[in-house]
Design a protein around this motif. Sequence first.
Motif, PDB file in Angstrom:
ATOM      1  N   LEU A  62      13.431 -58.195 120.272  1.00 40.39           N
ATOM      2  CA  LEU A  62      12.772 -57.982 121.568  1.00 40.39           C
ATOM      3  C   LEU A  62      11.258 -57.889 121.407  1.00 40.39           C
ATOM      4  CD1 LEU A  62      15.184 -55.423 123.258  1.00 40.39           C
ATOM      5  CD2 LEU A  62      14.835 -57.808 123.880  1.00 40.39           C
ATOM      6  N   MET A  63      10.789 -57.261 120.330  1.00 40.27           N
ATOM      7  CA  MET A  63       9.346 -57.149 120.106  1.00 40.27           C
ATOM      8  C   MET A  63       8.728 -58.528 119.884  1.00 40.27           C
ATOM      9  SD  MET A  63       8.433 -54.123 120.584  1.00 40.27           S
ATOM     10  CE  MET A  63       6.791 -54.101 119.931  1.00 40.27           C
ATOM     11  N   GLU A  64       9.405 -59.405 119.161  1.00 38.42           N
ATOM     12  CA  GLU A  64       8.902 -60.762 118.947  1.00 38.42           C
ATOM     13  C   GLU A  64       8.844 -61.519 120.271  1.00 38.42           C
ATOM     14  OE1 GLU A  64       7.562 -62.179 116.244  1.00 38.42           O
ATOM     15  OE2 GLU A  64       7.728 -60.200 115.348  1.00 38.42           O
ATOM     16  N   GLU A  65       9.870 -61.354 121.089  1.00 41.77           N
ATOM     17  CA  GLU A  65       9.892 -62.002 122.402  1.00 41.77           C
ATOM     18  C   GLU A  65       8.756 -61.480 123.282  1.00 41.77           C
ATOM     19  OE1 GLU A  65      12.905 -62.193 126.214  1.00 41.77           O
ATOM     20  OE2 GLU A  65      13.770 -61.933 124.216  1.00 41.77           O
ATOM     21  N   LEU A  66       8.517 -60.171 123.234  1.00 44.35           N
ATOM     22  CA  LEU A  66       7.433 -59.578 124.008  1.00 44.35           C
ATOM     23  C   LEU A  66       6.085 -60.119 123.549  1.00 44.35           C
ATOM     24  CD1 LEU A  66       6.516 -57.428 126.083  1.00 44.35           C
ATOM     25  CD2 LEU A  66       6.349 -55.848 124.170  1.00 44.35           C
ATOM     26  N   LYS A  67       5.909 -60.289 122.236  1.00 43.31           N
ATOM     27  CA  LYS A  67       4.672 -60.826 121.706  1.00 43.31           C
ATOM     28  C   LYS A  67       4.408 -62.232 122.240  1.00 43.31           C
ATOM     29  CE  LYS A  67       4.491 -59.855 117.254  1.00 43.31           C
ATOM     30  NZ  LYS A  67       4.404 -60.029 115.797  1.00 43.31           N
ATOM     31  N   VAL A  68       5.453 -63.057 122.286  1.00 41.75           N
ATOM     32  CA  VAL A  68       5.320 -64.426 122.789  1.00 41.75           C
ATOM     33  C   VAL A  68       4.968 -64.406 124.277  1.00 41.75           C
ATOM     34  CG1 VAL A  68       6.617 -66.533 123.293  1.00 41.75           C
ATOM     35  CG2 VAL A  68       6.816 -65.458 121.057  1.00 41.75           C
ATOM     36  N   LYS A  69       5.654 -63.557 125.042  1.00 42.90           N
ATOM     37  CA  LYS A  69       5.386 -63.493 126.483  1.00 42.90           C
ATOM     38  C   LYS A  69       3.982 -62.964 126.768  1.00 42.90           C
ATOM     39  CE  LYS A  69      10.057 -63.307 128.069  1.00 42.90           C
ATOM     40  NZ  LYS A  69      10.807 -63.136 129.251  1.00 42.90           N
ATOM     41  N   HIS A  70       3.528 -61.985 125.985  1.00 45.82           N
ATOM     42  CA  HIS A  70       2.180 -61.453 126.176  1.00 45.82           C
ATOM     43  C   HIS A  70       1.144 -62.524 125.859  1.00 45.82           C
ATOM     44  CE1 HIS A  70      -1.514 -59.243 125.108  1.00 45.82           C
ATOM     45  NE2 HIS A  70      -1.176 -58.534 126.167  1.00 45.82           N
ATOM     46  N   LYS A  71       1.402 -63.299 124.814  1.00 45.55           N
ATOM     47  CA  LYS A  71       0.490 -64.377 124.437  1.00 45.55           C
ATOM     48  C   LYS A  71       0.379 -65.401 125.578  1.00 45.55           C
ATOM     49  CE  LYS A  71      -0.102 -67.252 120.341  1.00 45.55           C
ATOM     50  NZ  LYS A  71       0.605 -67.744 119.158  1.00 45.55           N
ATOM     51  N   GLU A  72       1.517 -65.765 126.182  1.00 44.98           N
ATOM     52  CA  GLU A  72       1.514 -66.703 127.312  1.00 44.98           C
ATOM     53  C   GLU A  72       0.757 -66.113 128.496  1.00 44.98           C
ATOM     54  OE1 GLU A  72       5.520 -67.702 128.279  1.00 44.98           O
ATOM     55  OE2 GLU A  72       5.876 -68.664 126.337  1.00 44.98           O
ATOM     56  N   TYR A  73       1.023 -64.838 128.800  1.00 47.90           N
ATOM     57  CA  TYR A  73       0.345 -64.182 129.922  1.00 47.90           C
ATOM     58  C   TYR A  73      -1.152 -64.185 129.697  1.00 47.90           C
ATOM     59  CZ  TYR A  73      -1.079 -60.690 133.278  1.00 47.90           C
ATOM     60  OH  TYR A  73      -1.703 -60.058 134.304  1.00 47.90           O
ATOM     61  N   TYR A  74      -1.568 -63.835 128.485  1.00 48.75           N
ATOM     62  CA  TYR A  74      -2.994 -63.758 128.190  1.00 48.75           C
ATOM     63  C   TYR A  74      -3.638 -65.134 128.252  1.00 48.75           C
ATOM     64  CZ  TYR A  74      -6.960 -61.145 126.548  1.00 48.75           C
ATOM     65  OH  TYR A  74      -8.157 -60.525 126.478  1.00 48.75           O
ATOM     66  N   TRP A  75      -2.888 -66.158 127.855  1.00 43.31           N
ATOM     67  CA  TRP A  75      -3.423 -67.518 127.921  1.00 43.31           C
ATOM     68  C   TRP A  75      -3.646 -67.923 129.376  1.00 43.31           C
ATOM     69  CZ3 TRP A  75      -5.794 -70.842 125.011  1.00 43.31           C
ATOM     70  CH2 TRP A  75      -5.910 -72.157 125.429  1.00 43.31           C
ATOM     71  N   ILE A  76      -2.717 -67.566 130.252  1.00 38.40           N
ATOM     72  CA  ILE A  76      -2.810 -67.950 131.667  1.00 38.40           C
ATOM     73  C   ILE A  76      -3.884 -67.141 132.394  1.00 38.40           C
ATOM     74  CG2 ILE A  76      -1.570 -67.952 133.876  1.00 38.40           C
ATOM     75  CD1 ILE A  76       0.976 -68.526 132.231  1.00 38.40           C
ATOM     76  N   TYR A  77      -3.859 -65.822 132.252  1.00 42.76           N
ATOM     77  CA  TYR A  77      -4.735 -64.966 133.045  1.00 42.76           C
ATOM     78  C   TYR A  77      -5.968 -64.466 132.294  1.00 42.76           C
ATOM     79  CZ  TYR A  77      -0.760 -65.046 136.125  1.00 42.76           C
ATOM     80  OH  TYR A  77       0.258 -65.464 136.915  1.00 42.76           O
ATOM     81  N   GLY A  78      -5.935 -64.412 130.985  1.00 44.79           N
ATOM     82  CA  GLY A  78      -7.082 -64.005 130.186  1.00 44.79           C
ATOM     83  C   GLY A  78      -7.469 -62.557 130.337  1.00 44.79           C
ATOM     84  N   LYS A  79      -6.558 -61.730 130.806  1.00 44.31           N
ATOM     85  CA  LYS A  79      -6.864 -60.308 130.926  1.00 44.31           C
ATOM     86  C   LYS A  79      -5.574 -59.509 130.835  1.00 44.31           C
ATOM     87  CE  LYS A  79      -6.962 -60.905 135.908  1.00 44.31           C
ATOM     88  NZ  LYS A  79      -7.729 -60.813 137.094  1.00 44.31           N
ATOM     89  N   SER A  80      -5.716 -58.254 130.545  1.00 47.84           N
ATOM     90  CA  SER A  80      -4.558 -57.389 130.380  1.00 47.84           C
ATOM     91  C   SER A  80      -4.093 -56.869 131.737  1.00 47.84           C
ATOM     92  CB  SER A  80      -4.931 -56.206 129.495  1.00 47.84           C
ATOM     93  OG  SER A  80      -3.901 -55.253 129.513  1.00 47.84           O
ATOM     94  N   PRO A  81      -2.772 -56.869 131.993  1.00 50.45           N
ATOM     95  CA  PRO A  81      -2.293 -56.334 133.268  1.00 50.45           C
ATOM     96  C   PRO A  81      -2.528 -54.836 133.372  1.00 50.45           C
ATOM     97  CG  PRO A  81      -0.450 -56.795 131.820  1.00 50.45           C
ATOM     98  CD  PRO A  81      -1.685 -57.324 131.149  1.00 50.45           C
ATOM     99  N   TYR A  82      -2.611 -54.140 132.234  1.00 48.51           N
ATOM    100  CA  TYR A  82      -2.783 -52.696 132.255  1.00 48.51           C
ATOM    101  C   TYR A  82      -4.197 -52.312 132.651  1.00 48.51           C
ATOM    102  CZ  TYR A  82       1.581 -53.209 129.861  1.00 48.51           C
ATOM    103  OH  TYR A  82       2.847 -53.589 129.542  1.00 48.51           O
ATOM    104  N   LYS A  83      -5.187 -53.063 132.187  1.00 46.13           N
ATOM    105  CA  LYS A  83      -6.562 -52.786 132.576  1.00 46.13           C
ATOM    106  C   LYS A  83      -6.741 -53.034 134.066  1.00 46.13           C
ATOM    107  CE  LYS A  83      -8.693 -53.745 128.146  1.00 46.13           C
ATOM    108  NZ  LYS A  83      -9.555 -54.641 127.398  1.00 46.13           N
ATOM    109  N   GLU A  84      -6.098 -54.083 134.572  1.00 43.61           N
ATOM    110  CA  GLU A  84      -6.159 -54.392 136.000  1.00 43.61           C
ATOM    111  C   GLU A  84      -5.551 -53.248 136.802  1.00 43.61           C
ATOM    112  OE1 GLU A  84      -7.448 -56.540 139.156  1.00 43.61           O
ATOM    113  OE2 GLU A  84      -7.761 -57.023 137.057  1.00 43.61           O
ATOM    114  N   ASP A  85      -4.456 -52.680 136.280  1.00 40.08           N
ATOM    115  CA  ASP A  85      -3.807 -51.562 136.948  1.00 40.08           C
ATOM    116  C   ASP A  85      -4.764 -50.377 137.050  1.00 40.08           C
ATOM    117  OD1 ASP A  85      -1.417 -51.384 138.195  1.00 40.08           O
ATOM    118  OD2 ASP A  85      -0.366 -50.402 136.543  1.00 40.08           O
ATOM    119  N   GLU A  86      -5.484 -50.093 135.975  1.00 40.34           N
ATOM    120  CA  GLU A  86      -6.448 -48.999 135.987  1.00 40.34           C
ATOM    121  C   GLU A  86      -7.558 -49.268 137.000  1.00 40.34           C
ATOM    122  OE1 GLU A  86      -6.327 -46.057 134.424  1.00 40.34           O
ATOM    123  OE2 GLU A  86      -4.343 -46.669 133.761  1.00 40.34           O
TER     124      GLU A  86
END
Length: 167
Positions: A62-86
Amino acid sequence: MANPPSPRPPPPQPFAPIRIDGADEDEALSSSAYLTHQELLTRRSRRFKQLAQIFRAHYWTLMEELKVKHKEYYWIYGKSPYKEDEKNKKRKRDFNDDKENFEWNAKSGINGGGGEVEADEREEEGVRKCSASGCKAKPMPLTSFCYTHILLDSKQKLYKGCAYVVK
């Protein structure tokens, strides 16, 4: 330059049933009415260790899958969803403070209002755009400029203009 994320792996295939360690011992003891304390503890320990091993393997998968999904998210949006939440929490807090100030000023008969809106807050939600005027390309990760306009960023140190003259 960064490469786009790799294509998604194929969906997982159904797994074969898990073979329980010591199943032959358990089968021999299955007909007995009672187990000794030692047999019971040995059986539970063996099964617990195997279950912990399965959970550990599942966790790291699951951690490897999360790493891949985070990489895709960061490639698309270029920012962290957590910082946006703050940032959204801060906006809500600031909005409530401004609302209270406005209401107090209205009661007091004082004109005025909230503070100025920052440039980051004016940025439309969703996919970001390059900061160069008129450019609608997606910016490079961790910057506000696209590949074409990255040299306009005074803070960047990775790229420099080429002095080669094209004939």
